[in-house]
Design an enzyme around this catalytic site. Structure first.
Site, PDB file in Angstrom:
ATOM      1  N   ASP A 109      47.173 -43.002  -4.840  1.00 58.81           N
ATOM      2  CA  ASP A 109      46.747 -42.905  -5.683  1.00 58.81           C
ATOM      3  C   ASP A 109      46.621 -44.376  -6.802  1.00 58.81           C
ATOM      4  OD1 ASP A 109      45.820 -42.122  -8.894  1.00 58.81           O
ATOM      5  OD2 ASP A 109      48.179 -41.222  -9.251  1.00 58.81           O
ATOM      6  N   LEU A 110      46.216 -45.762  -5.945  1.00 57.50           N
ATOM      7  CA  LEU A 110      46.200 -47.113  -6.144  1.00 57.50           C
ATOM      8  C   LEU A 110      45.269 -47.229  -7.414  1.00 57.50           C
ATOM      9  CD1 LEU A 110      47.961 -49.237  -5.359  1.00 57.50           C
ATOM     10  CD2 LEU A 110      46.116 -50.047  -3.068  1.00 57.50           C
TER      11      LEU A 110
END
Length: 241
Positions: A109-110
């Site tokens: 979830d960058l």
């Protein structure tokens, strides 16, 4: 912690280091426990085939999107063609004809809201992960999404690829990046009812189907609904992110 855009060379080297060093304990794609992107769980059962794993991941987020936003026949038709035809073609090519890819630990979830720079040391900090072992390029699929403010800039992906070369076939990197973005857009749509990212995911499916699995039952790609053509953005948590 400084939440402004991180220095591209340092940031991408940090991400590539995670992908190089984070090696699956059994060589497979998946994770031993369920992880989440936001409030939505990932489908992370172990698979030796990246194409099989990714297809299951997409089916999982598609199901969550439909539960949130309701049925959409055109989306479901395009998704089925993508899952059964496009994914085996694009992802399958990574593990055929002698090609191999490593199952790398990714953050999962960058986006900008999960990246910071330590105010005193200057170290890049990545947090609030939803990790699993994946094709490393999966991480960068989120960087093309509409909520991106600075990670959409080509300087980030270009510097990343200096640290971790694109997989073969190299000339399909951009299309894989579009394919991998489907997971993030459908996941966002599933957590935010009525969001435009659902339309973006559908449009990207149409593009990929036109290129790799043409079908009269799938709609046509519209470049004017492609945020990477128009430059459109969406507001997340009160700001561009």
């Amino acid at each position: 912690m400084d939440m402004s855009a991180p220095e591209p060379i340092q940031f991408t080297a940090r991400v590539a280091e995670l992908h190089h060093k984070g090696t699956s304990p059994n060589g497979m794609f998946g994770f031993p426990v369920t992880t989440c992107d936001g409030k939505l769980p990932h489908t992370v059962e172990w698979e030796s085939s990246w194409a099989v794993f990714f297809a299951k991941l997409i089916r999982g987020v598609l199901k969550l999107d439909i539960e949130t936003n309701g049925p959409w026949a055109e989306l479901e038709e395009a998704a089925e063609q993508t899952i059964t035809k496009v994914i085996p073609r694009l992802c399958g090519a990574l593990q055929t004809e002698g090609r191999q890819i490593k199952a790398s630990l990714i953050h999962g979830d960058l986006w900008e809201g999960n990246v910071g720079t330590h105010a005193d040391t200057g170290d890049i900090i990545l947090y609030d992960a939803g990790s699993y072992y994946a094709h490393n390029e999966m991480e960068l699929g989120q960087w093309r999404c509409e909520w991106g403010q600075y990670l959409r800039a080509k300087v980030y992906s270009k510097n990343y690829l200096r640290n971790f070369e694109a997989a073969e076939p190299v000339d399909e990197w951009e299309d894989r990046n579009r394919l991998y973005s489907l997971k993030y857009n459908l996941n966002y749509s599933g957590g935010h009812p009525g969001n435009v990212t659902r339309q973006t995911a559908y449009n990207d499916m149409c593009y990929l189907c036109e290129r790799y699995a043409p079908s009269d039952t799938v709609g046509r790609y519209d470049p004017q609904k492609d945020p990477n053509v128009t430059g459109s953005k969406i507001v997340v948590h009160g700001e561009y992110a």
